[in-house]
Design a protein around this motif. Structure first.
Motif, short mmCIF file in Angstrom:
data_model
loop_
_atom_site.label_atom_id
_atom_site.label_comp_id
_atom_site.label_asym_id
_atom_site.label_seq_id
_atom_site.Cartn_x
_atom_site.Cartn_y
_atom_site.Cartn_z
N UNK A 4 -6.38 -1.95 -16.83
CA UNK A 4 -6.78 -0.93 -15.86
C UNK A 4 -7.00 -1.48 -14.46
N UNK A 5 -7.55 -2.69 -14.38
CA UNK A 5 -7.95 -3.23 -13.08
C UNK A 5 -6.84 -4.01 -12.38
N UNK A 6 -5.93 -4.60 -13.17
CA UNK A 6 -4.89 -5.44 -12.57
C UNK A 6 -3.50 -4.87 -12.79
N UNK A 7 -3.16 -4.61 -14.05
CA UNK A 7 -1.80 -4.21 -14.37
C UNK A 7 -1.43 -2.83 -13.83
N UNK A 8 -2.26 -1.81 -14.10
CA UNK A 8 -1.92 -0.46 -13.66
C UNK A 8 -1.81 -0.35 -12.13
N UNK A 9 -2.68 -1.01 -11.34
CA UNK A 9 -2.47 -0.98 -9.89
C UNK A 9 -1.12 -1.57 -9.47
N UNK A 10 -0.67 -2.61 -10.19
CA UNK A 10 0.65 -3.18 -9.89
C UNK A 10 1.76 -2.17 -10.20
N UNK A 11 1.61 -1.46 -11.33
CA UNK A 11 2.59 -0.44 -11.69
C UNK A 11 2.56 0.72 -10.69
N UNK A 12 1.37 1.05 -10.21
CA UNK A 12 1.25 2.13 -9.23
C UNK A 12 1.97 1.77 -7.92
N UNK A 13 1.88 0.50 -7.54
CA UNK A 13 2.58 0.06 -6.32
C UNK A 13 4.10 0.21 -6.50
N UNK A 14 4.60 -0.16 -7.69
CA UNK A 14 6.03 0.03 -7.97
C UNK A 14 6.39 1.50 -7.96
N UNK A 15 5.51 2.33 -8.52
CA UNK A 15 5.76 3.77 -8.58
C UNK A 15 5.89 4.36 -7.17
N UNK A 16 4.99 3.96 -6.28
CA UNK A 16 5.03 4.48 -4.91
C UNK A 16 6.30 4.03 -4.19
N UNK A 17 6.75 2.81 -4.51
CA UNK A 17 7.95 2.29 -3.86
C UNK A 17 9.22 2.98 -4.34
N UNK A 18 9.30 3.23 -5.65
CA UNK A 18 10.53 3.80 -6.21
C UNK A 18 10.53 5.33 -6.22
N UNK A 19 9.35 5.95 -6.13
CA UNK A 19 9.29 7.42 -6.13
C UNK A 19 8.44 7.88 -4.95
N UNK A 20 8.89 7.58 -3.72
CA UNK A 20 8.07 7.90 -2.53
C UNK A 20 7.87 9.40 -2.31
N UNK A 21 8.76 10.22 -2.85
CA UNK A 21 8.68 11.66 -2.65
C UNK A 21 8.09 12.40 -3.84
#
Length: 533
Positions: free
Chosen positions: A218-235
């Motif tokens: 929750x504290x490390x891995x999911x924030x990393x995945x969220x950053x990828x999500x924002x980059x690949x799905x900006x809209x």
């Protein structure tokens, strides 16, 4: 005239669908399957699920490193990403090196490198970019749940209901998505070798590891995945958290008859063994080899990722020398063309029709690494096993085998000719192991629909009911504090503490009123004592 009537009746029956394949419930749906395949065994589970949907009449597009064999072209399309499978061939990495590494280190590699790396390959691949730019829509998007949360954004992108499948049994990755409880008191962590009956210290370690895993997740891995999500799905209209909460179904490669009883949310569905097909006739050479074995056959495979060719020489020789002393014949999935000092009773091949071999009545024992697919297939056919776990959930699966009485676990570090022979002879000579395996086989086969039809039913159910939000647990929207009632318990503790303090103050007040002289004399005594000092 009578024959004409019969023909007319037959035509009516066919037209009504009796004797012909029925259309899928709710009509034909377009389904996108994302099979990242961190391992071939993971792909096989996803392929089993996709195959069931194709057989049910749906149109299925599969993004994976491997072509779907035997699927009708009019209901199925492959988008092949061969780059994902480069590490899975015969020349793939030596995974025996991870035996000395703690399982949590392997889990860290999955979180930090393997999962994100695979997701990046998929989302950046020209074929995937083309598909995402096509404007095509799907009714459902099904993604493997294995360090792949960023890929869940594909569901909103293609306008489909989000569903996931796990190559393991119930684990934090799927439980968190649908709100399934995971009591650490009797459910062991996926990467620990405990059973469902743990000692105090085992429960302590289990809870400690599980909480540490969840904290990192929750504290490390999911924030990393969220950053990828924002980059690949900006809209994207949904936030990353909302995407995680939008999972409609979570399938798990598990069945209660093969593992332990587990509490499930209603949209958490067991489909363990979905890859198992009806046994097919063996190639002539293999059939002859097995049938002519007077004392039966032992089948040996370390799975698709671990490879027999990568055994250190001392371990390989231990198996070779042990097999040489057996009256049984051995079929060994071995990825080299030759095996040094191969005994006369050992047949090697780089690939084996495993399910068909295990189904043969003359196969008496399965030697395995303890992977979930092979273990499930062996139990389906009622075969006992001897296991050598290396990493991942293999320790857990083989601890379960020993506990249930259908197998023995060998320690990799202490593998020797003697330990291998002793384990094989014990399982073959003690009929209780085979009886236990056959008992579990009977329980496993006693299912109302079977895993394939169960999976199809629930996919169609969710699509018929527009996402079936009534199946979703509200716990997915609760924080850790809310879910565990820590805020409620804190208020309860505050009320109790306040009540106790209030009670003490009231008692003191009553005492002062009833015995006013006692309080004054106590005060004078204290003053005198100060003066003396």
């Amino acid at each position: 005239m009578r024959s004409v009537s019969l023909v007319f009746l037959l035509a009516l029956l066919v037209a009504s669908g009796w004797g012909a394949s029925q259309p899928p419930a709710g009509g034909v749906k377009k389904i996108l399957g994302i099979l990242p395949s961190c391992g071939r065994s993971h792909y096989i589970i996803g392929a089993g699920l996709m195959g069931a949907l194709i057989d049910a009449g749906h149109n299925v597009t599969i993004v994976s490193p491997y072509a779907m064999k035997g699927a009708p072209a009019d209901r199925h399309r492959d988008i092949l990403l061969p780059e994902l499978s480069e590490a899975h061939g015969v020349e793939g990495p030596d995974l025996f090196q991870y035996k000395s590494a703690p399982n949590l280190f392997v889990l860290y590699l999955v979180y930090s490198e393997i999962g994100p790396g695979v997701s990046e390959i998929i989302l950046n691949h020209p074929k995937m970019v083309e598909l995402m730019s096509s404007g095509e829509r799907f009714d459902a998007v099904i993604v493997e749940s294995f360090a792949s949360e960023v890929l869940y954004g594909l569901a909103e992108h293609f306008g489909g209901e989000l569903m996931v499948f796990s190559p393991f049994g119930a684990s934090m990755w799927t439980n968190e998505l649908v709100g399934t409880p995971y009591p650490y008191s009797y459910i062991p962590h996926t990467f620990l070798s405990y059973t469902n009956e743990m000692s105090f210290w085992q429960r302590f370690v289990n809870a400690l590891v599980a909480h540490a895993d969840k904290l990192y997740y929750r504290m490390v891995y999911l924030p990393q995945q969220e950053a990828l999500y924002r980059r690949h799905f900006p809209n994207a209209k949904r936030t990353f958290t909302e995407t995680l909460q939008s999972v409609r179904l979570a399938f798990v490669n598990q069945h209660f008859s093969l593992s332990y009883p587990h509490p499930y949310a209603p949209n958490h569905i067991e489909i363990g063994g979905i890859q198992i097909e009806e046994a097919k006739p063996l190639p002539n050479e293999l059939e002859e080899y097995i049938q002519s074995a007077k004392h039966g056959v032992i089948y040996f495979s370390m799975g698709s990722m671990l490879k027999g060719r990568n055994f250190p020489e001392s371990k390989r020789d231990a198996f070779v020398n042990a097999f040489r002393q057996l009256p049984e014949r051995v079929i060994w999935k071995y990825e080299n063309e030759s095996l040094p000092n191969r005994p006369a009773n050992v047949l090697i091949r780089s690939w084996m029709p495993q399910n068909d071999i295990l189904a043969h009545p003359k196969v008496k024992l399965f030697i395995t690494h303890g992977g979930l697919l092979g273990s499930t297939e062996a139990l389906h056919h009622g075969k006992p096993m001897v296991g050598v776990p290396i990493y991942g959930d293999q320790e857990l699966n083989l601890a379960r085998a020993e506990r249930a009485g259908y197998g023995l676990k060998l320690d990799y570090e202490s593998l020797s000719e003697e330990t291998i022979l002793a384990a094989i002879r014990k399982v073959l000579s003690d009929e209780s192991y085979t009886r236990a395996a056959k008992t579990i086989s009977t329980r496993y086969r006693d299912q109302p629909l079977g895993p394939a039809k169960t999976a199809v039913y629930w996919v169609e159910y969710v699509l018929r009911h527009r996402g079936a939000p009534h199946l979703q647990s509200p716990s997915t929207k609760l924080s850790f504090i809310e879910y565990n009632l820590l805020d409620v318990y804190a208020l309860m503790a505050l009320i109790v503490l306040s009540s106790l303090v209030g009670f003490v103050l009231v008692v003191k007040a009553i005492v002062r009123r009833i015995f006013p002289g006692a309080a004054k004399s106590k005060g004078r005594g204290a003053s005198k004592q100060k003066k003396r000092n």
